[in-house]
Design a protein around this motif. Structure first.
Motif, PDB file in Angstrom:
ATOM      1  N   VAL A 136     -55.324 102.843 -11.770  1.00  0.00           N
ATOM      2  CA  VAL A 136     -53.729 103.243 -10.757  1.00  0.00           C
ATOM      3  C   VAL A 136     -53.887 101.790  -9.995  1.00  0.00           C
ATOM      4  CG1 VAL A 136     -53.081 104.339  -9.219  1.00  0.00           C
ATOM      5  CG2 VAL A 136     -53.839 106.057 -11.144  1.00  0.00           C
ATOM      6  N   TRP A 137     -54.308 101.655  -9.277  1.00  0.00           N
ATOM      7  CA  TRP A 137     -54.847 100.057  -8.376  1.00  0.00           C
ATOM      8  C   TRP A 137     -54.115  98.946  -9.304  1.00  0.00           C
ATOM      9  CZ3 TRP A 137     -59.016  97.762  -5.321  1.00  0.00           C
ATOM     10  CH2 TRP A 137     -58.642  96.870  -4.050  1.00  0.00           C
ATOM     11  N   TYR A 171     -52.683  98.622 -12.162  1.00  0.00           N
ATOM     12  CA  TYR A 171     -51.372  98.987 -12.681  1.00  0.00           C
ATOM     13  C   TYR A 171     -50.572  98.945 -11.853  1.00  0.00           C
ATOM     14  CZ  TYR A 171     -53.810 100.611 -17.294  1.00  0.00           C
ATOM     15  OH  TYR A 171     -54.351 100.969 -18.231  1.00  0.00           O
ATOM     16  N   THR A 172     -50.899  98.621 -10.637  1.00  0.00           N
ATOM     17  CA  THR A 172     -49.912  98.792  -9.272  1.00  0.00           C
ATOM     18  C   THR A 172     -49.652  97.269  -8.792  1.00  0.00           C
ATOM     19  OG1 THR A 172     -51.335  99.917  -7.693  1.00  0.00           O
ATOM     20  CG2 THR A 172     -49.733 100.802  -8.812  1.00  0.00           C
ATOM     21  N   SER A 173     -50.683  96.966  -9.309  1.00  0.00           N
ATOM     22  CA  SER A 173     -51.187  95.371  -8.568  1.00  0.00           C
ATOM     23  C   SER A 173     -50.011  93.955  -9.109  1.00  0.00           C
ATOM     24  CB  SER A 173     -52.752  95.043  -8.349  1.00  0.00           C
ATOM     25  OG  SER A 173     -53.774  95.952  -7.431  1.00  0.00           O
ATOM     26  N   ILE A 176     -43.806  90.952 -10.682  1.00  0.00           N
ATOM     27  CA  ILE A 176     -43.707  92.338  -9.614  1.00  0.00           C
ATOM     28  C   ILE A 176     -41.936  92.343  -9.114  1.00  0.00           C
ATOM     29  CG2 ILE A 176     -44.318  93.706  -6.822  1.00  0.00           C
ATOM     30  CD1 ILE A 176     -46.831  92.847  -7.438  1.00  0.00           C
ATOM     31  N   THR A 205     -38.882  95.056 -10.083  1.00  0.00           N
ATOM     32  CA  THR A 205     -38.755  96.104  -9.518  1.00  0.00           C
ATOM     33  C   THR A 205     -37.138  94.745  -8.237  1.00  0.00           C
ATOM     34  OG1 THR A 205     -39.319  94.323  -7.337  1.00  0.00           O
ATOM     35  CG2 THR A 205     -41.712  96.313  -7.764  1.00  0.00           C
ATOM     36  N   LEU A 251     -45.370  97.035  -2.877  1.00  0.00           N
ATOM     37  CA  LEU A 251     -47.251  96.284  -3.696  1.00  0.00           C
ATOM     38  C   LEU A 251     -47.000  95.104  -4.150  1.00  0.00           C
ATOM     39  CD1 LEU A 251     -44.659  97.391  -7.202  1.00  0.00           C
ATOM     40  CD2 LEU A 251     -46.752  98.577  -6.259  1.00  0.00           C
ATOM     41  N   ASN A 307     -50.635  94.787  -0.842  1.00  0.00           N
ATOM     42  CA  ASN A 307     -51.496  96.324  -1.257  1.00  0.00           C
ATOM     43  C   ASN A 307     -52.632  94.871  -1.764  1.00  0.00           C
ATOM     44  OD1 ASN A 307     -52.706  96.312  -3.650  1.00  0.00           O
ATOM     45  ND2 ASN A 307     -50.742  96.320  -4.762  1.00  0.00           N
TER      46      ASN A 307
END
Lengths: 291, 285
Positions: A210-211, A213-215, A221, A225, A236, A239
């Motif tokens: 999960v980390w 995929y969100t980094s 990014i 977004t 995002l 992080n």
């Protein structure tokens, strides 16, 4: 028969008079750190050895140290670049993806190895006396060695995809240094957690995925977004996963500017997580090896 | 050593290990006997403690003081808590209650000292010595000596997972025995290996004993305890049964657990005594 049992008052008097120390007592932080430093040769030898052992049972041996990251890039390029088209808005997607994957897997690798640093070396902890911080430091060093050897692939990929060699590349040194400090802090935290809760290792693959995929490892990014509330982008980008990936890309790639707050964030995360991690790990020193 | 001697040692010598009402509890995570999903569900509904988490109360309220110059044998049947107690004295296992105080850092010298089985013997020697706090230069100096002492020949360059259990424990003992120690804790080390290695390790332990302040020895070989210890502590189900002069404690232990051996030994002693008497009479005639 002679009995040598003493009452608790007598024990206190003896302890006081002869300067006895409680067995296995946690040392003060300064002494602990000095002892850790004294074992630096053990740390380097242990991490080199465990790095070598990791590949010793395969036919190709050490070659996997390069093959694994190479195959990873190929698979992720196929799935995300070609099939899912996450490469929109990225100039040099192959280099972008390669750096993202290698840099992120250093952090996730230290995290995973850190969680097993104590629980995977119970035999060693139960039979020898040494500052336990030796173990998470070693596992993080092993992960760092893997990152360095994967640079053998990363650098040619970056050059072959048309990036110019520049002085900015030197920024990679502080970038990796700060990331190493941050990853070590995480390894400390998860080593303590993993020593207490054996299920940590089972949970970690999901957390790291999960980390990742969100980094913004395989997508930009900024690009993804667009049209979302601004706070999504900020969250995002703040992080630490994204922070260290971005500073590394900033060093090696053109057209990958970072925010003015990204480098301070890289420093901040490193200092806070390493400091807190070391302190929290040290506080649990006496409980390691118990379960 | 007689009781009077022990008392003399105690009056003059300083305490090196003080064990104060120590309880040691193991937590074991593993499948509990009765299993299956229904049992797990029932545990969850009844809010029973973590399934599979079992506690073993290995040592229950042990107190004693060891003095400089003493060699203490810990005896007792399997599972009586001897090895656990030793680990706690070494500071490798925190007591659930009570406390253990030591002078200096005790060193545990046991065949159970785990090594890294995937790595070669050579690497294990270096790593083991580094973990013991030796300097790289010191290790380079002692390396040959350690390998020679272990006597495992060419196996030294193979991973430890390929060793027989005897070779593995010889190498571990050789590594652990390189240093001198203030408080030396020996766990069954004497039972290691073949006769030749046993003689060598016994000699090495004698040397270490001369340099060490206090020695603890866990052994099932009662003869070893009689020979090399002056004091013995008999443990049973985690409690001290008797603590005192080695021969007396071992006699009492043998009487309980192995009366035949005691009877045999006494018979031999008596036989010798009669033989002597007869010889005396003969010479008198």
């Amino acid at each position: 028969m002679t009995s040598t049992a003493h009452s608790s008052d007598e024990v206190a008097a003896l302890v006081d008079r002869y300067g006895l120390q409680r067995a296995g007592a946690r040392l003060p932080l300064g002494t602990y750190t000095r002892q850790l430093w004294a074992r630096r040769h053990f740390i380097t030898e242990f991490s080199t050895a465990s790095n070598a052992v990791g590949f010793s049972r395969s036919f190709l041996g050490q070659a996997w140290q390069l093959l694994t990251p190479l195959l990873n890039v190929a698979v992720y390029y196929l799935i995300f670049g070609v099939l899912l088209h996450t490469k929109r808005g990225v100039d040099n997607f192959i280099a972008f993806l390669t750096i993202g994957l290698f840099v992120f897997s250093f952090t996730s690798g230290s995290l995973t190895a850190g969680a097993r640093a104590i629980s995977g070396n119970l035999g060693l902890t139960r039979s020898l006396h040494f500052p336990r911080a030796v173990l998470p430091v070693s596992t993080t060093l092993t992960a760092l060695q893997q990152l360095v050897s994967s640079m053998v692939i990363m650098v040619p990929v970056v050059l072959l995809t048309g990036e110019p060699l520049s002085l900015r590349w030197f920024l990679l040194i502080p970038a990796v240094g700060l990331q190493a400090a941050f990853s070590l802090g995480l390894a400390f935290l998860f080593a303590r957690l993993g020593a207490r809760v054996p299920d940590t290792s089972q949970m970690l693959p999901f957390i790291t995925r999960v980390w990742m995929y969100t980094s913004g490892v395989m997508y930009s990014i900024t690009e993804f977004t667009k049209g979302r509330p601004h706070w999504v982008k900020t969250v995002l980008e703040v992080n630490p996963g994204a922070v260290y990936v971005n500073v590394a890309r900033n060093a090696l790639l053109t057209n990958n500017p970072v925010h003015p707050y990204t480098w301070p964030l890289a420093i901040g995360w490193a200092v806070v997580v390493l400091g807190a991690g070391y302190l929290i790990f040290w506080q649990g020193e006496e409980e390691y090896g118990r379960v | 050593m007689s009781e009077a001697n022990i008392a003399a040692v105690r009056a003059s010598a300083e305490p090196t290990v003080v064990v104060d009402d120590v309880h040691l509890v193991y937590k074991i995570i593993g499948k509990s006997g009765k299993g299956g999903a229904p049992a797990a569900l029932r545990r969850m509904i009844l809010r029973e403690p973590v399934p599979g988490m079992r506690k073993v109360h290995a040592v229950r309220g042990v107190s004693f003081t060891a003095y400089r110059g003493e060699a203490i044998g810990l005896i007792g049947p399997n599972g009586s808590g001897k090895s656990t107690l030793l680990r706690a004295i070494a500071g490798l296992m925190p007591p659930a209650s009570g406390a253990i105080y030591t002078q200096g850092q005790p060193s545990l010298l046991g065949i159970s000292a785990a090594m890294m089985s995937d790595m070669t013997g050579e690497r294990n020697v270096v790593l083991g010595c580094l973990a013991l706090g030796m300097k790289p230069s010191e290790i380079a100096e002692r390396y040959e000596e350690i390998c020679e002492f272990a006597g495992i020949g060419e196996f030294i360059s193979l991973p430890m997972s390929t060793y027989s259990s005897g070779m593995g424990s010889r190498l571990r003992f050789a590594i652990a025995a390189t240093r001198t120690h203030d408080i030396l804790l020996i766990d069954e080390a004497l039972a290691t290996g073949d006769a030749q290695f046993r003689r060598r390790s016994e000699a090495r332990i004698r040397e270490l004993r001369e340099q060490a302040g206090t020695v603890f020895l866990v052994s099932h070989g009662l003869g070893v305890v009689r020979q090399s210890c002056d004091r013995a502590i008999w443990l049973e189900e985690g409690k001290i049964v008797v603590d005192g002069e080695a021969n007396a404690v071992v006699d009492a232990y043998e009487e309980r657990h192995d009366p035949e051996a005691l009877a045999e030994r006494l018979a031999v002693l008596r036989g010798n005594a009669t033989a002597h008497v007869e010889a005396d009479q003969e010479s008198a005639i």
